[in-house]
Structures are given as C-alpha cells and as structure tokens.
Design an enzyme around this catalytic site. Structure first.
Site, mmCIF file in Angstrom:
data_model
loop_
_atom_site.group_PDB
_atom_site.id
_atom_site.type_symbol
_atom_site.label_atom_id
_atom_site.label_comp_id
_atom_site.label_asym_id
_atom_site.label_seq_id
_atom_site.Cartn_x
_atom_site.Cartn_y
_atom_site.Cartn_z
ATOM 1 N N HIS A 69 0.828 -1.224 0.000
ATOM 2 C CA HIS A 69 0.000 0.000 0.000
ATOM 3 C C HIS A 69 0.858 1.268 0.000
ATOM 4 O O HIS A 69 0.324 2.372 -0.140
ATOM 5 C CB HIS A 69 -0.925 0.032 1.223
ATOM 6 C CG HIS A 69 -1.978 -1.034 1.200
ATOM 7 N ND1 HIS A 69 -2.862 -1.184 0.156
ATOM 8 C CD2 HIS A 69 -2.295 -2.011 2.092
ATOM 9 C CE1 HIS A 69 -3.676 -2.203 0.403
ATOM 10 N NE2 HIS A 69 -3.345 -2.733 1.561
ATOM 11 N N ASP A 87 -2.661 -10.418 -2.563
ATOM 12 C CA ASP A 87 -3.267 -9.989 -1.294
ATOM 13 C C ASP A 87 -4.747 -9.663 -1.532
ATOM 14 O O ASP A 87 -5.146 -9.306 -2.642
ATOM 15 C CB ASP A 87 -2.518 -8.738 -0.806
ATOM 16 C CG ASP A 87 -2.915 -8.293 0.583
ATOM 17 O OD1 ASP A 87 -2.169 -8.599 1.529
ATOM 18 O OD2 ASP A 87 -3.975 -7.629 0.736
ATOM 19 N N HIS A 89 -6.272 -7.102 -0.684
ATOM 20 C CA HIS A 89 -6.440 -5.676 -0.973
ATOM 21 C C HIS A 89 -5.593 -5.248 -2.178
ATOM 22 O O HIS A 89 -4.484 -5.759 -2.359
ATOM 23 C CB HIS A 89 -6.043 -4.852 0.257
ATOM 24 C CG HIS A 89 -6.783 -5.251 1.496
ATOM 25 N ND1 HIS A 89 -6.267 -6.145 2.415
ATOM 26 C CD2 HIS A 89 -8.025 -4.918 1.920
ATOM 27 C CE1 HIS A 89 -7.167 -6.324 3.388
ATOM 28 N NE2 HIS A 89 -8.237 -5.604 3.103
ATOM 29 N N ASP A 105 -4.486 -12.852 3.198
ATOM 30 C CA ASP A 105 -5.765 -12.431 3.783
ATOM 31 C C ASP A 105 -6.947 -12.764 2.869
ATOM 32 O O ASP A 105 -8.078 -12.373 3.151
ATOM 33 C CB ASP A 105 -5.751 -10.934 4.157
ATOM 34 C CG ASP A 105 -5.110 -10.039 3.128
ATOM 35 O OD1 ASP A 105 -4.786 -10.519 2.019
ATOM 36 O OD2 ASP A 105 -4.940 -8.837 3.419
HETATM 37 ZN ZN LIG Z 1 -4.389 -7.085 2.560
#
Ligand SMILES: [Zn+2]
Length: 343
Positions: free
Chosen positions: A159, A195, A197, A284
């Site tokens: 991120h 991931d 996200h 995740d």
């Molecule tokens: Zn994540």
C-alpha cells in the site's frame, strides 16, 4: 526454499488503529511474522538467513526523497513535542485543499499518509529499513542462482506509494525488489499481487512504466479498502499503458472465480515474458481472515503456489497481509511449498 528474515520487524508494534470508529489493537503486529517463521522452521522449508544491509540508495529508486526523510525523522520530531503515543494523522489533503508540504511534523504526517491505520512508532524506521534489506537480500539470492526466495517482510509494503504510507505499509518492499532486479540487469519484471487488498502503492510506483508489469487480484474497491484505486479500467499511462492489470472481484466471490482471475493474470505474465517475478504474498484471501471477505482454504494456497511455480520464473515472494494469525504460517508456507514442488 531459502527464507530471508530479520528480528528487527518486532520494533514496529503500533499500539492501536482506528477500526469501526474506535481505537483497537493493531491487526498488523509482530506475532504475524513470528508465526510464519515458526511454520517455515517446523516444516523445514529451507535455510533461514539474515538480510544484508543495502543502505537507502535502492529505496530511493522507488520512493520520494522528501518522503523517506520524513519517515527517518518523524518519530524524533513527533516526540520532541512531548508526545509519547503512536504518530497518526488526523486530516488529509483532500479535494481543493492546497498540496503544499506543511512545515510542522503533524502536517507532514497528514501529507504523507493515505489513512490513519498506519501507526508510526519509535521502531518504525529500523523495522522498515530492515524489511527493505530483507527484500533486497532476496534479490541478491536470485542473482546468485536461487529459483525462489521468500522475503519474510514485515511490516508489509504494497500500500506504500512513491510518496505516502498507508495500510500498515511504509516502504514498498515488493517494488524495491522489482526495481533492484531491473538495476541488476533484468529487462522486464512482473509483480503479481495476490493480497486481498489492491496493491495501490505498487501500481502507483510503476504506473507509467513498461519495464514492470503489475497485476493485482483483490476485493472490488467499490466496497473494499483501499476504495480509491484498483478498478479494472486502470491500464497504465504513457509508456506504461497496457502494463497494469487489475482484477477486482466482488467481496465473497467464490474460490473458482478467484482462480479464474489468477489464470488470466498468469496468462498475461506469460505473454509479457519477464526475466523475473515478484509476488506480493498476502494470505488475507483466507476464509478465516478477520478483515477480508474471500474464502480460500489452506489447501488452495498450495494450488496457488504450484500455479505460480508453473511459470518457471526466478521468483521473490514478499510477505504482505494476512490477519488470521494462527493459520498465517500454514497458508503462507503452503504457497511456498506449492511453488517448490514445481521447480
Ligand atoms: Zn491485505
């Protein structure tokens, strides 16, 4: 498979993050990496070695110098004002506000942050520089002839963009590894982000470039963090047009749909024919993850690793998310073992 690991990750231990309107203990905490390392050792994945220090030059290849200087000095400047709690921003440079960099550390914290879920602490700087060294040492090992290396990076990185932190991430370990591969002679590198996200930071760093193909399979940002990037129509800009692929899937998508997206992503990687691959390895996507909504079972991670291994590319795995702490090691090491079975 060789694992690169440093205990220094433990120095990043935020006290709290804002969840559902209240401050709660951070989901991203040292026990995550400890559990992964324990599984690496108990399953005898391979040797575990310490990273080699590489200095800041390779970090500055992908991050803004002002941002790096801010991270290096922020804690000292924050505590010089008499504070002793985690540094968290309380406003953002949103629409129609001036984009000038504030002089005060509190303003700079706001300017250089994407969210308030990324606590800057006394140990953040040593932990993030160690994590970058973990990723860079994995690249050293690929250059020395290893086919697959596991960079047990913590805190995670995907991120973190060129000039902002967010989502528990400060330095983008996967992007630092990809750039280092190029600097060591690779002509093209692919970064596959699995991931839950979207890897907004990695996309940001390479969006205008054709020497890094970025692909991310993730929860649809229409309903999932990070909300403001990761849509299917983001294909890159300028020289980078056509080198960015997002596969946003609705929350609660089936495992079959997830693997169909993976299949398409792997097809694009084959078409690009890179010299090396970096995997942003978040687990995740696991069915028991407390903050995500896909439903991969632990055995699905073996299959994921096998399919990545089938590309036949020198591969550096960088650890990203995964917040079901108990099975995080099982799931991550399943990917690595699946990969190794195909070598
Ligand atoms: Zn994540």
């Amino acid at each position: 498979m060789l694992t690169i690991y440093s205990d220094t990750h433990r120095l990043q231990h935020g006290k709290a993050e804002l969840i559902d309107g209240t401050l709660k203990p951070c989901f991203e905490n040292p026990s995550r990496a400890d559990m992964v390392l324990q599984e690496v050792r108990s399953r005898d994945l391979g040797p575990v070695i310490e990273p080699v220090a590489h200095g800041l030059a390779p970090v500055l290849r992908v991050h803004d110098a002002g941002y790096v200087e801010f991270l290096q000095t922020a804690w000292q400047r924050w505590t010089a004002m008499g504070r002793d709690y985690d540094a968290l921003p309380k406003m953002w440079q949103i629409r129609r506000l001036r984009a000038a960099i504030p002089q005060h550390v509190e303003g700079q914290l706001c300017y250089y942050s994407m969210d308030c879920g990324t606590p800057l602490t006394a140990g953040t700087w040593p932990a993030i520089t160690a994590a970058a060294d973990v990723a860079l040492t994995a690249v050293d090992q690929l250059a020395a002839g290893q086919r697959g290396v596991f960079a047990l990076t913590r805190p995670p990185g995907h991120h973190a963009a060129r000039d902002y932190c967010g989502g528990y991430c400060f330095f983008n370990n996967a992007a630092i590894a990809a750039q280092s591969l190029l600097d060591r002679g690779a002509k093209r590198v692919a970064v596959l982000d699995v991931d839950y996200h979207h890897g907004n930071g990695t996309q940001d760093i390479f969006y205008q470039r054709d020497d890094v193909l970025f692909l991310s399979i993730h929860g649809d940002p229409a309903t999932e963090y990070p909300f403001f990037l990761g849509f299917a129509d983001e294909h890159g800009e300028g020289a980078g047009l056509g080198y960015n692929y997002n596969f946003p899937l609705p929350a609660a998508s089936s495992v079959a749909l997830w693997f169909a997206a993976l299949d398409t992503a792997l097809g694009e990687i084959r078409r690009y024919a890179p010299d090396a691959l970096v995997v942003s390895l978040g687990v995740d996507t696991f069915e028991g993850d407390p903050i995500s909504r896909f439903s991969l079972a632990s055995t699905d991670f073996l299959r994921l690793g096998e399919q990545i291994g089938g590309l036949g590319l020198p591969t550096a795995f960088c650890m990203e998310g995964g917040y079901a702490v108990e099975p995080i090691g099982l799931n991550a090491v399943n990917v690595l073992e699946g990969f190794s079975m195909r070598q």
